[in-house]
Structure formats: structure tokens, C-alpha cells
Design a protein around this motif. Structure first.
Motif, PDB file in Angstrom:
ATOM      1  N   VAL A  84       0.827  -1.214   0.000  1.00  0.00           N
ATOM      2  CA  VAL A  84       0.000   0.000   0.000  1.00  0.00           C
ATOM      3  C   VAL A  84       0.860   1.262   0.000  1.00  0.00           C
ATOM      4  CG1 VAL A  84      -1.581   1.383   1.418  1.00  0.00           C
ATOM      5  CG2 VAL A  84      -2.036  -1.038   1.064  1.00  0.00           C
ATOM      6  N   VAL A  85       1.923   1.275   0.801  1.00  0.00           N
ATOM      7  CA  VAL A  85       2.734   2.488   0.924  1.00  0.00           C
ATOM      8  C   VAL A  85       3.868   2.553  -0.093  1.00  0.00           C
ATOM      9  CG1 VAL A  85       2.195   2.654   3.379  1.00  0.00           C
ATOM     10  CG2 VAL A  85       4.345   1.559   2.657  1.00  0.00           C
ATOM     11  N   GLY A  86       4.009   1.509  -0.916  1.00  0.00           N
ATOM     12  CA  GLY A  86       4.970   1.571  -1.993  1.00  0.00           C
ATOM     13  C   GLY A  86       6.415   1.326  -1.605  1.00  0.00           C
TER      14      GLY A  86
ATOM     15  N   GLN B  35       8.753   8.112   6.206  1.00  0.00           N
ATOM     16  CA  GLN B  35       7.345   8.494   6.250  1.00  0.00           C
ATOM     17  C   GLN B  35       6.473   7.349   5.750  1.00  0.00           C
ATOM     18  OE1 GLN B  35       6.171  10.903   7.741  1.00  0.00           O
ATOM     19  NE2 GLN B  35       7.388  12.755   7.564  1.00  0.00           N
ATOM     20  N   ARG B  36       6.891   6.698   4.679  1.00  0.00           N
ATOM     21  CA  ARG B  36       6.105   5.583   4.145  1.00  0.00           C
ATOM     22  C   ARG B  36       6.060   4.415   5.133  1.00  0.00           C
ATOM     23  NH1 ARG B  36       5.026   5.744  -1.554  1.00  0.00           N
ATOM     24  NH2 ARG B  36       5.862   7.642  -2.494  1.00  0.00           N
ATOM     25  N   LEU B  37       7.193   4.146   5.789  1.00  0.00           N
ATOM     26  CA  LEU B  37       7.207   3.084   6.800  1.00  0.00           C
ATOM     27  C   LEU B  37       6.326   3.464   7.985  1.00  0.00           C
ATOM     28  CD1 LEU B  37       8.289   0.384   7.818  1.00  0.00           C
ATOM     29  CD2 LEU B  37      10.237   1.620   8.806  1.00  0.00           C
ATOM     30  N   GLY B  38       6.383   4.727   8.395  1.00  0.00           N
ATOM     31  CA  GLY B  38       5.541   5.181   9.499  1.00  0.00           C
ATOM     32  C   GLY B  38       4.067   5.058   9.168  1.00  0.00           C
ATOM     33  N   LEU B  39       3.712   5.366   7.927  1.00  0.00           N
ATOM     34  CA  LEU B  39       2.316   5.232   7.522  1.00  0.00           C
ATOM     35  C   LEU B  39       1.917   3.764   7.429  1.00  0.00           C
ATOM     36  CD1 LEU B  39      -0.177   6.843   6.806  1.00  0.00           C
ATOM     37  CD2 LEU B  39       0.505   6.707   4.408  1.00  0.00           C
ATOM     38  N   ALA B  40       2.840   2.910   6.974  1.00  0.00           N
ATOM     39  CA  ALA B  40       2.565   1.466   6.954  1.00  0.00           C
ATOM     40  C   ALA B  40       2.264   0.969   8.363  1.00  0.00           C
ATOM     41  CB  ALA B  40       3.761   0.720   6.359  1.00  0.00           C
TER      42      ALA B  40
ATOM     43  N   LEU C 255      -2.311  11.845  12.107  1.00  0.00           N
ATOM     44  CA  LEU C 255      -1.063  11.994  11.360  1.00  0.00           C
ATOM     45  C   LEU C 255      -0.525  13.414  11.491  1.00  0.00           C
ATOM     46  CD1 LEU C 255      -2.326  10.281   8.069  1.00  0.00           C
ATOM     47  CD2 LEU C 255      -1.202   9.172  10.009  1.00  0.00           C
ATOM     48  N   ASP C 256       0.742  13.508  11.891  1.00  0.00           N
ATOM     49  CA  ASP C 256       1.400  14.811  12.030  1.00  0.00           C
ATOM     50  C   ASP C 256       2.466  14.936  10.944  1.00  0.00           C
ATOM     51  OD1 ASP C 256       2.243  17.248  12.951  1.00  0.00           O
ATOM     52  OD2 ASP C 256       3.096  16.513  14.832  1.00  0.00           O
ATOM     53  N   GLU C 257       2.241  15.823   9.994  1.00  0.00           N
ATOM     54  CA  GLU C 257       3.169  16.074   8.880  1.00  0.00           C
ATOM     55  C   GLU C 257       3.554  14.779   8.149  1.00  0.00           C
ATOM     56  OE1 GLU C 257       3.777  18.995   7.888  1.00  0.00           O
ATOM     57  OE2 GLU C 257       3.241  20.234   9.603  1.00  0.00           O
ATOM     58  N   PRO C 258       2.583  13.994   7.691  1.00  0.00           N
ATOM     59  CA  PRO C 258       2.916  12.717   7.053  1.00  0.00           C
ATOM     60  C   PRO C 258       3.566  12.856   5.681  1.00  0.00           C
ATOM     61  CG  PRO C 258       0.579  13.148   6.819  1.00  0.00           C
ATOM     62  CD  PRO C 258       1.122  14.213   7.736  1.00  0.00           C
ATOM     63  N   ALA C 259       3.450  14.028   5.054  1.00  0.00           N
ATOM     64  CA  ALA C 259       4.001  14.201   3.707  1.00  0.00           C
ATOM     65  C   ALA C 259       5.419  14.756   3.705  1.00  0.00           C
ATOM     66  CB  ALA C 259       3.085  15.107   2.881  1.00  0.00           C
ATOM     67  N   ASN C 260       6.008  15.000   4.882  1.00  0.00           N
ATOM     68  CA  ASN C 260       7.385  15.496   4.942  1.00  0.00           C
ATOM     69  C   ASN C 260       8.318  14.542   4.211  1.00  0.00           C
ATOM     70  OD1 ASN C 260       6.879  17.802   6.335  1.00  0.00           O
ATOM     71  ND2 ASN C 260       7.854  17.188   8.243  1.00  0.00           N
TER      72      ASN C 260
END
Length: 301
Positions: A117-119, A138-143, A155-160
Motif C-alpha cells: 500500500v505504501v509503496g 514516512q512511508r514506513l511510518g504510515l505502513a 497523522l502529524d506532517e505525514p508528507a514530509n
């Protein structure tokens, strides 16, 4: 349980200084709530109180009707990403997720699903996180946030650290999550991205709520833009009725509603060639207008 986030009079003081001062808002299911404010406004502290990482001085935060501490196996209900750098640098990305999956009871198959999902590729997932770029962290954190198949994301600043394609991917992911009935509380300095995805907005400054409501309502500009076969006569009718009127290159801008403009034009026998609500203001303009007196760029909260 209703997948709602509620902050009720949340307050956090350090000595005599209130970092968060009587903050109340609700983030609802099926919607993305943008949580905005200048540096030092109290956003991160508020999110930490909601997720039991910081104890409130006063007030209460609930998720799914309970405090975070009272949620059974909270990772199965709430996905949290507050600091993408807070990862064990000696573990691989996959090891990090497998450990959490074991604690949550999701099974290893879910690890492969969220990596997809997070690529993050198999090669990237097998690398130590110390080698990760900020975007990969960031991708691992979102995973990790998605691992437990939660109903709520905080989510705090997930696109950084994400490139433009990654930011667009993030936006689509959050929109899809909310459209599926999930609740998203999103803090970000990327105002254009927040404007593109957020259904509701909460703006704080110096620890206090400055504005809250739906994005549509907060960005709406009262008044009407109109063009007619006789703008002079129409302007006279509008000012005679007590409305403000400004001539623009495209006709007139007025404080009157579209209905009021239509009625006055009819009474004045003026034919309208264009009639529309005033263009919405942008989030950037709203943000800076709202927070102009509340910026504290030297402090991080």
C-alpha cells in the motif's frame, strides 16, 4: 463504536505557560479534518494528548468514545504517525512491522499488504531503517499506522520528505480511507494539499482555537459577482438598497446575495448576463489572515 475523535477543553500547561489552552473540536467519520497552525501553536501537543503520549493538565480527549489508554489493543483501532524518525535504526522496515504485527495480532500477511500500500519494495523493506531517506521513513511510518486496519488515523506532517508524486499518492490514500468511513486528523504545513483533501478545518494559534468548521464554510466568501447590460444602473440600485458595490474588470462585486441582486435587477429593468456567488478565498489566505497575530516561529510545540 463511533469512529470519532473528540477534544474536550484540552489544556496543557508547563509552569505558567499554556501550550494548549481549552481546545475543543471533533473529527468525524468519513471526513478528513485538517489541523493547522503556525509553529508553536500547540498542534503536536494536542495530538500527543489525544494519543496518551502527553498527560493533559485539564480536559479530555477521546477516540471511539474512549480515552486512548482505555482502548483495547489501540493499534487495531487508531493508526498514529507523529514522528517518522522514531524508528529502531538497527531493524529493517519489515522487522519493525513484523514485531508490531505480532503485538497487535494481525499476522505477518498484513505486513506485506501495508508495504504494498505504501509503496516500499521488498528490497527497501529488507534494508535497515538507518539507511532510509525521510520519504521512506514516512512511508514506513504510515505502513505502521495502517497495520492494524484502524478506523482512525492521526497523522502529524505525514508528507514530509515526499516528492510531488508521493504527496499526491498520500492525498489519494487519505481520501480513500475517509471515503471508506474512516476518520482522519491531519496536521500539515502543506496548505494546498490540506485544502485539496480536507473536509473540515481546525486552526489554532498560541494554543487556542482560532477557527473551525467545514472547509467549504470557512473558505466561502460572502457576496456576489455580477455582470449586466447596464452595470451603472445596477450599481445604483444596489447601493440604494444599502449594499456595498465595487466595480471590477468583469462587472460588479457586491455584498448582496444572488437573490437580492436578481430582485433589484428585475425592479430596475436591467438584464443580467452573469450572476454567481463570489469566488472562494484560498486556504493560504484564510490561514495567514487567521493566524497573523499568533505566529510563534521560534517555538516548536
Amino acid at each position: 463504536m463511533d469512529a470519532m475523535i473528540t477534544a474536550e477543553n484540552l489544556t496543557k500547561r508547563y509552569g505558567n505557560r499554556a501550550v494548549v489552552d481549552d481546545v475543543s473540536f471533533t473529527a468525524r467519520p468519513g471526513r478528513v479534518t485538517g489541523f493547522l497552525g503556525p509553529n508553536g501553536a500547540g498542534k503536536s501537543t494536542t495530538m500527543r494528548m489525544l494519543t496518551a503520549l502527553t498527560t493533559p493538565t485539564a480536559g479530555r480527549g477521546t477516540i471511539l468514545g474512549r480515552t486512548f489508554r482505555d482502548l483495547p489493543n489501540p493499534g487495531r483501532h487508531v493508526g498514529v504517525l507523529l514522528d517518522a524518525s522514531a524508528q529502531h535504526v538497527g531493524r529493517t522496515g519489515r522487522e519493525t512491522l513484523l514485531l508490531s504485527a505480532q503485538l497487535m495480532g494481525t499476522g505477518p500477511h498484513r505486513v506485506d499488504e501495508v508495504l504494498d500500500v505504501v509503496g516500499l519494495t521488498a528490497r527497501e523493506a529488507s534494508a535497515r531503517t538507518r539507511t532510509y531517506s525521510l520519504g521512506m521513513r514516512q512511508r514506513l511510518g504510515l505502513a505502521h499506522a495502517l497495520l492494524g486496519e484502524p478506523e482512525v488515523l492521526i497523522l502529524d506532517e505525514p508528507a514530509n520528505g515526499l516528492d510531488p508524486a508521493g504527496i499526491r499518492w498520500m492525498r489519494n490514500l487519505l481520501r480513500s480511507f475517509a471515503d471508506g468511513g474512516g476518520t482522519v486528523l491531519l496536521s500539515s504545513h502543506l496548505l494546498l494539499e490540506v485544502e485539496a483533501v480536507a473536509d473540515d478545518l481546525v486552526i489554532i494559534g498560541n494554543g487556542r482555537i482560532l477557527a473551525r468548521g467545514s472547509t467549504e464554510e470557512l473558505l466561502a466568501t460572502p457576496g456576489t459577482q455580477v455582470r449586466s447590460t447596464d452595470d451603472g444602473a445596477l450599481a445604483g440600485a444596489l447601493t440604494g438598497a444599502g449594499h456595498d458595490v465595487v466595480r471590477t474588470g468583469a462587472g460588479l462585486s457586491t455584498s448582496a446575495t444572488t437573490e437580492e441582486v436578481g430582485g433589484l435587477a428585475l425592479a430596475a429593468a436591467v438584464v443580467l448576463t452573469d450572476l454567481r456567488p463570489a469566488a472562494s478565498t484560498g486556504l493560504e489566505e484564510l490561514f495567514f489572515d487567521t493566524t497573523a497575530q499568533h505566529g510563534r516561529e521560534e517555538i516548536s510545540a
